[in-house]
Design an enzyme around this catalytic site. Structure first.
Site, PDB file in Angstrom:
ATOM      1  N   LEU A   1       6.973  -5.841  11.238  1.00 50.18           N
ATOM      2  CA  LEU A   1       6.486  -5.501   9.913  1.00 50.18           C
ATOM      3  C   LEU A   1       7.258  -6.283   8.858  1.00 50.18           C
ATOM      4  O   LEU A   1       8.477  -6.415   8.945  1.00 50.18           O
ATOM      5  CB  LEU A   1       6.655  -4.005   9.647  1.00 50.18           C
ATOM      6  CG  LEU A   1       5.901  -3.055  10.572  1.00 50.18           C
ATOM      7  CD1 LEU A   1       6.302  -1.624  10.283  1.00 50.18           C
ATOM      8  CD2 LEU A   1       4.385  -3.238  10.433  1.00 50.18           C
ATOM      9  N   LYS A   2       6.544  -6.810   7.889  1.00 46.31           N
ATOM     10  CA  LYS A   2       7.166  -7.408   6.715  1.00 46.31           C
ATOM     11  C   LYS A   2       7.061  -6.390   5.585  1.00 46.31           C
ATOM     12  O   LYS A   2       5.962  -6.010   5.182  1.00 46.31           O
ATOM     13  CB  LYS A   2       6.469  -8.711   6.334  1.00 46.31           C
ATOM     14  CG  LYS A   2       6.638  -9.811   7.373  1.00 46.31           C
ATOM     15  CD  LYS A   2       5.808 -11.041   7.041  1.00 46.31           C
ATOM     16  CE  LYS A   2       6.314 -11.776   5.825  1.00 46.31           C
ATOM     17  NZ  LYS A   2       5.538 -13.014   5.579  1.00 46.31           N
ATOM     18  N   VAL A   3       8.211  -5.961   5.106  1.00 51.13           N
ATOM     19  CA  VAL A   3       8.261  -4.921   4.084  1.00 51.13           C
ATOM     20  C   VAL A   3       8.924  -5.507   2.844  1.00 51.13           C
ATOM     21  O   VAL A   3      10.013  -6.092   2.940  1.00 51.13           O
ATOM     22  CB  VAL A   3       9.046  -3.690   4.588  1.00 51.13           C
ATOM     23  CG1 VAL A   3       8.961  -2.568   3.577  1.00 51.13           C
ATOM     24  CG2 VAL A   3       8.516  -3.235   5.954  1.00 51.13           C
TER      25      VAL A   3
END
Length: 212
Positions: A83-85
């Site tokens: 995930l890119k947060v």
């Protein structure tokens, strides 16, 4: 170290997958918008092409919906999910909640202190936009160096993005980045040098081998 393709175009991903040395794919909302397919169909297509990590960036703007979106991505990509947060107060909270269950990266980091928080939140990767940081802060390479000092010895590794040339890629690695994600043309340019091509031509013209 790993080199990733930064794209959501399946034809580009297919080309990179055939090279054998590109380890995975990073996407973001802008890249997914360039795909002719839906985000879900694009991610499924990328999963068929790569066995390595596939990055999906959360777009929801509140905690509960970010969690829902994260699990929706995981249901598509499984253990390949990263995930890119976004590097925001809410984003760090989401990373701290999800990182024990799903690999997380913090994206859009523009300061070493944000990298420190990413580490404490349990992020696997801290993502720096090198060329963009140079344009807005004056020196993206120094940003990577500062992040590397903060993260030295930790399990959080620097993934560098927004790289516009092979020379910038090398400078970023020398500054302490552990991984790079690059557009297809920059990845391909890493493999070539005019002197290498000239050397091959000279061997072909002047030498002999099993098939010549």
């Amino acid at each position: 170290m790993a080199l990733y393709l930064d794209s959501a175009i399946l034809s580009e991903a297919e080309a990179a997958s055939q090279w054998g040395w590109v380890k995975g794919v990073t996407t973001n909302p802008t890249l997914l918008a360039k795909s002719d397919l839906s985000p879900e169909a694009t991610l499924k297509g990328l999963k068929q092409l790569f066995r390595g990590e596939i990055y999906y960036q959360l777009t929801a703007l509140d905690f509960e919906n970010m969690l829902e979106e994260a699990w929706a991505a995981y249901n598509i990509l499984g253990e390949q999910t990263v995930l890119k947060v976004p590097a925001t107060s809410l984003g760090f909270q989401v990373v701290a909640h999800l990182s024990p269950k799903i690999a997380c990266s913090v994206t859009g980091i523009y300061s070493a202190y944000q990298a420190a928080v990413a580490q404490e939140a349990g992020a696997k990767y801290a993502i720096a936009y090198v060329n963009r940081a140079t344009r807005f802060l004056g020196d993206g390479i120094t940003l990577v160096k500062d992040m590397a000092e903060i993260l030295a010895g930790s399990e959080t590794k620097i993934l560098a993005a927004s790289i516009k040339s092979p020379e910038e890629a090398v400078a970023t690695l020398k500054a302490g980045a552990y991984h790079l994600t690059l557009p297809l043309d920059i990845l391909q340019s890493l493999t070539t040098h005019e002197l290498s091509n000239k050397t091959v031509q000279e061997f072909h013209q002047n030498g002999r081998g099993l098939l010549s």
